[in-house]
Write an enzyme that holds these catalytic residues in place. Structure first.
Site, PDB file in Angstrom:
ATOM      1  N   HIS A  10      -4.393   7.805  -3.630  1.00 22.43           N
ATOM      2  CA  HIS A  10      -5.478   8.401  -4.419  1.00 22.43           C
ATOM      3  C   HIS A  10      -5.138   9.777  -4.967  1.00 22.43           C
ATOM      4  O   HIS A  10      -5.254  10.026  -6.168  1.00 22.43           O
ATOM      5  CB  HIS A  10      -6.757   8.449  -3.592  1.00 22.43           C
ATOM      6  CG  HIS A  10      -7.220   7.098  -3.171  1.00 22.43           C
ATOM      7  ND1 HIS A  10      -7.292   6.046  -4.050  1.00 22.43           N
ATOM      8  CD2 HIS A  10      -7.604   6.618  -1.976  1.00 22.43           C
ATOM      9  CE1 HIS A  10      -7.716   4.985  -3.412  1.00 22.43           C
ATOM     10  NE2 HIS A  10      -7.898   5.299  -2.156  1.00 22.43           N
ATOM     11  N   CYS A  42     -10.875   1.869   1.124  1.00 18.74           N
ATOM     12  CA  CYS A  42     -12.336   1.814   1.268  1.00 18.74           C
ATOM     13  C   CYS A  42     -12.834   0.369   1.206  1.00 18.74           C
ATOM     14  O   CYS A  42     -13.895   0.048   1.742  1.00 18.74           O
ATOM     15  CB  CYS A  42     -13.001   2.621   0.164  1.00 18.74           C
ATOM     16  SG  CYS A  42     -12.069   4.073  -0.326  1.00 18.74           S
TER      17      CYS A  42
HETATM   18  C1  LIG Z   1      -9.998   1.336   6.218  1.00 14.46           C
HETATM   19  C2  LIG Z   1     -10.302   2.615   5.480  1.00 14.46           C
HETATM   20  C3  LIG Z   1     -11.520   2.754   4.828  1.00 14.46           C
HETATM   21  C4  LIG Z   1     -11.808   3.932   4.140  1.00 14.46           C
HETATM   22  N1  LIG Z   1     -13.014   4.053   3.496  1.00 14.46           N
HETATM   23  C5  LIG Z   1     -13.294   5.180   2.792  1.00 14.46           C
HETATM   24  C6  LIG Z   1     -14.514   5.301   2.070  1.00 14.46           C
HETATM   25  O1  LIG Z   1     -15.349   4.397   2.077  1.00 14.46           O
HETATM   26  N2  LIG Z   1     -14.734   6.458   1.393  1.00 14.46           N
HETATM   27  C7  LIG Z   1     -13.826   7.481   1.360  1.00 14.46           C
HETATM   28  O2  LIG Z   1     -14.063   8.505   0.704  1.00 14.46           O
HETATM   29  N3  LIG Z   1     -12.655   7.379   2.023  1.00 14.46           N
HETATM   30  C8  LIG Z   1     -12.357   6.264   2.732  1.00 14.46           C
HETATM   31  N4  LIG Z   1     -11.166   6.160   3.413  1.00 14.46           N
HETATM   32  C9  LIG Z   1     -10.219   7.280   3.393  1.00 14.46           C
HETATM   33  C10 LIG Z   1      -9.311   7.198   2.158  1.00 14.46           C
HETATM   34  O3  LIG Z   1      -8.715   5.953   2.066  1.00 14.46           O
HETATM   35  C11 LIG Z   1      -8.250   8.295   2.262  1.00 14.46           C
HETATM   36  O4  LIG Z   1      -8.918   9.526   2.323  1.00 14.46           O
HETATM   37  C12 LIG Z   1      -7.352   8.244   1.044  1.00 14.46           C
HETATM   38  O5  LIG Z   1      -6.543   7.103   1.087  1.00 14.46           O
HETATM   39  C13 LIG Z   1      -6.471   9.477   0.966  1.00 14.46           C
HETATM   40  O6  LIG Z   1      -5.643   9.369  -0.154  1.00 14.46           O
HETATM   41  P1  LIG Z   1      -4.278  10.164  -0.243  1.00 14.46           P
HETATM   42  O7  LIG Z   1      -3.667   9.805  -1.545  1.00 14.46           O
HETATM   43  O8  LIG Z   1      -4.501  11.599   0.052  1.00 14.46           O
HETATM   44  O9  LIG Z   1      -3.416   9.643   0.989  1.00 14.46           O
HETATM   45  P2  LIG Z   1      -2.915   8.201   1.426  1.00 14.46           P
HETATM   46  O10 LIG Z   1      -3.882   7.163   1.029  1.00 14.46           O
HETATM   47  O11 LIG Z   1      -2.554   8.326   2.866  1.00 14.46           O
HETATM   48  O12 LIG Z   1      -1.605   7.977   0.558  1.00 14.46           O
HETATM   49  C14 LIG Z   1      -0.431   8.704   0.767  1.00 14.46           C
HETATM   50  C15 LIG Z   1       0.712   7.995   0.068  1.00 14.46           C
HETATM   51  O13 LIG Z   1       1.907   8.743   0.243  1.00 14.46           O
HETATM   52  C16 LIG Z   1       2.996   7.866   0.511  1.00 14.46           C
HETATM   53  N5  LIG Z   1       4.009   8.630   1.271  1.00 14.46           N
HETATM   54  C17 LIG Z   1       3.802   9.342   2.405  1.00 14.46           C
HETATM   55  N6  LIG Z   1       4.953   9.946   2.781  1.00 14.46           N
HETATM   56  C18 LIG Z   1       5.900   9.628   1.862  1.00 14.46           C
HETATM   57  C19 LIG Z   1       7.269   9.964   1.722  1.00 14.46           C
HETATM   58  N7  LIG Z   1       7.898  10.746   2.587  1.00 14.46           N
HETATM   59  N8  LIG Z   1       7.938   9.447   0.668  1.00 14.46           N
HETATM   60  C20 LIG Z   1       7.294   8.642  -0.235  1.00 14.46           C
HETATM   61  N9  LIG Z   1       5.998   8.304  -0.149  1.00 14.46           N
HETATM   62  C21 LIG Z   1       5.291   8.788   0.894  1.00 14.46           C
HETATM   63  C22 LIG Z   1       2.363   6.735   1.316  1.00 14.46           C
HETATM   64  O14 LIG Z   1       3.126   5.562   1.261  1.00 14.46           O
HETATM   65  C23 LIG Z   1       1.008   6.603   0.630  1.00 14.46           C
HETATM   66  O15 LIG Z   1       1.029   5.684  -0.438  1.00 14.46           O
HETATM   67  C24 LIG Z   1     -10.850   4.982   4.113  1.00 14.46           C
HETATM   68  C25 LIG Z   1      -9.629   4.836   4.767  1.00 14.46           C
HETATM   69  C26 LIG Z   1      -9.355   3.660   5.450  1.00 14.46           C
HETATM   70  C27 LIG Z   1      -8.024   3.529   6.140  1.00 14.46           C
END
Ligand SMILES: Cc1cc2nc3c(=O)[nH]c(=O)nc-3n(C[C@H](O)[C@H](O)[C@H](O)COP(=O)(O)OP(=O)(O)OC[C@H]3O[C@@H](n4cnc5c(N)ncnc54)[C@H](O)[C@@H]3O)c2cc1C
Length: 452
Positions: A10, A42
């Protein structure tokens, strides 16, 4: 300008799409260790429960779409190291094993979070699964097919959503948590007890106040969960005990909280001027306390990713902080909360006072009217609103978004009493229940006449 982005769910996807549109001259390269981008976790419980039939709907972007924006996409590339002095990235192509070195002018860290896996005896047994990404969702679906008894460890919103999905699929479900009640970080006891009663009426076993001591099994497969006071037969375990920021890469390079969450300023800049960060890998400013907090939510991630893009060339648009606003639909109940509950205030040592309103969501002359329970929490000294929770079978959850605005704007409970809200018998009462919380608070303080 060479911009490198690490991670594309995200926060990363928001940063990349905005930067590609705003700075067409920039050379943007994305490193993602997974084989997909933008998976909506989500929807994971809805996918596991069969409500979402087409998993493609759980993605809102793709590597091809990002490529069309002129971005270089390095999928299935794991970034192994960063040298912030020489501005160099070291990555591995997970398909070919090739090692790759790249340079950047600005770096955006959007590496997110990973589920906590406590060092419990037997945790490596087969069928003890995590629930975070698309591949894990598919594994859960595949293994659940052959499971009759499912145990969910962790009664936060993800655990609770999965419990509903498994129960609806006809499984015998046990929910274990060390806390004394479910959803204790989001809602106070008067709200969670309603959902707990509903769970128990549906035959779900609640094992609250219990911590998992070990997993036992045979043939490498989990068969039993042993807690400090119970033992539960199981075919499948889902661990949902929280998340930790994925920030080993930048340890010692940028400032973090004790849990590893990256500290960013309001422009998403880390303590290193050329490194920006956004999403679950970061701490956020929590408006009810004005302090940093770790609140991993997709809402925070897309907002922070977008702001990292806006501010990467120069600081133009500050982040307004968060209230950690969240909503949940479990069976027939809709619930939402924002800011502090009494439980979280107590944990943070914040002195609060609360007002609860219970009424029907619309007038009794309507063919149906559902009960609404609203609780508003304030600072008793300044009378500023610090939190709100709502639960009803009617969908009144948007009222909590309104309360989030009130907290962010620093409004007092007295101001809330007289905010202009519409009335229409289909939807609400002449005095909106949010106004009523304000009026109740004023009555309590003996400042104004009684409710009309
Ligand atoms: C089951 C579930 C339900 C959820 N429901 C909700 C909801 O209803 N509402 C809400 O607001 N939030 C919800 N969340 C929380 C939400 O999904 C997370 O807050 C969100 O995914 C965060 O996004 P992000 O991009 O910061 O991190 P992440 O989704 O953790 O993505 C990080 C990305 O970085 C990549 N990465 C990490 N390290 C490396 C590296 N060294 N090299 C290359 N790539 C790397 C990973 O592969 C990943 O694709 C939910 C989470 C889960 C697990």
């Amino acid at each position: 300008m060479k911009i490198a982005v690490i991670g594309s769910t995200h926060a990363g996807t928001a940063a990349v799409t905005n930067m590609a549109n705003m700075y067409p001259e920039a050379q943007i390269t994305v490193y993602e260790r997974n084989d997909n981008v933008s998976f909506l976790s989500c929807g994971l419980a809805l996918y596991v429960g069969g409500v979402v039939e087409d998993p493609q709907g759980l993605f809102y972007s793709s590597p091809e779409e990002l490529q069309k924006l002129g971005v270089t996409i390095r999928m299935q590339h794991d970034v192994k190291d960063i040298d912030a002095e020489t501005k160099t990235i070291y990555a591995e192509n997970l398909v070919t094993g090739e090692q790759l070195t790249d340079s950047y002018d600005k770096l955006v860290i959007t590496t997110g979070s990973w589920p906590v896996t406590p060092p419990i005896e037997g945790i490596d047994l087969e069928n003890i699964l995590l629930a975070k990404n698309y591949n894990q969702a598919n594994t859960i679906i595949e293994r659940a097919e052959h499971a009759e008894k499912v145990t969910v460890v962790g009664a936060g919103y993800i655990g609770v959503e999965l419990v509903e999905a498994f129960e609806k699929a006809g499984k015998e479900v046990t929910l274990i948590d060390g806390a004394d009640r479910i959803l204790n970080k989001y809602l106070d006891e008067a709200f969670t007890s309603i959902v707990e009663e509903d769970f128990e009426n549906r035959g779900i076993t609640l094992a609250m106040n219990e911590t998992v001591q070990r997993f036992e099994g045979s043939g490498g497969q989990v068969g039993r969960v042993i807690t400090n006071s119970g033992s539960y037969e199981t075919d499948l375990v889902i661990m949902c005990v929280g998340f930790r920021p994925n920030t080993d890469l930048v340890r010692g390079i940028v400032d973090t909280l004790d849990n590893g969450a990256i500290i960013v300023n309001e422009y998403m800049q880390t303590s290193h001027p050329d490194i920006f960060a956004a999403g679950d890998c970061c701490a956020v400013t929590y408006n009810p306390t004005g302090k940093h907090a770790y609140i991993p939510l997709a809402t925070n991630a897309v907002r922070m990713g977008t702001l990292a893009a806006r501010n990467i060339m120069e600081p133009v648009m500050p982040h307004g902080g968060t209230q950690g606003t969240s909503g949940l639909h479990i069976y027939d109940y809709n619930m939402a909360s924002t800011g502090l509950t009494e439980t979280s205030a107590q944990l943070l040592n914040v002195h609060v006072k609360s007002f609860t309103i219970e009424e029907t969501h619309r007038p009794a002359f309507m063919p149906t009217a559902e009960n609404v329970k609203l609780k508003v929490t304030i600072d008793p000294e300044t009378r500023k609103i610090l939190g709100a929770q709502v639960l009803s079978k009617a969908d009144v959850t948007q009222s909590i978004n309104t309360m989030s605005v009130c907290i962010q704007a620093g409004m007092t409970i007295d101001q809330l009493a007289y905010v202009d809200f519409f009335f229409q018998p289909h939807f609400n009462q002449p005095w909106n229940f949010l106004n009523k919380a304000g009026l109740e608070a004023q009555q309590d303080y003996n400042r104004t006449p009684a409710l009309v």
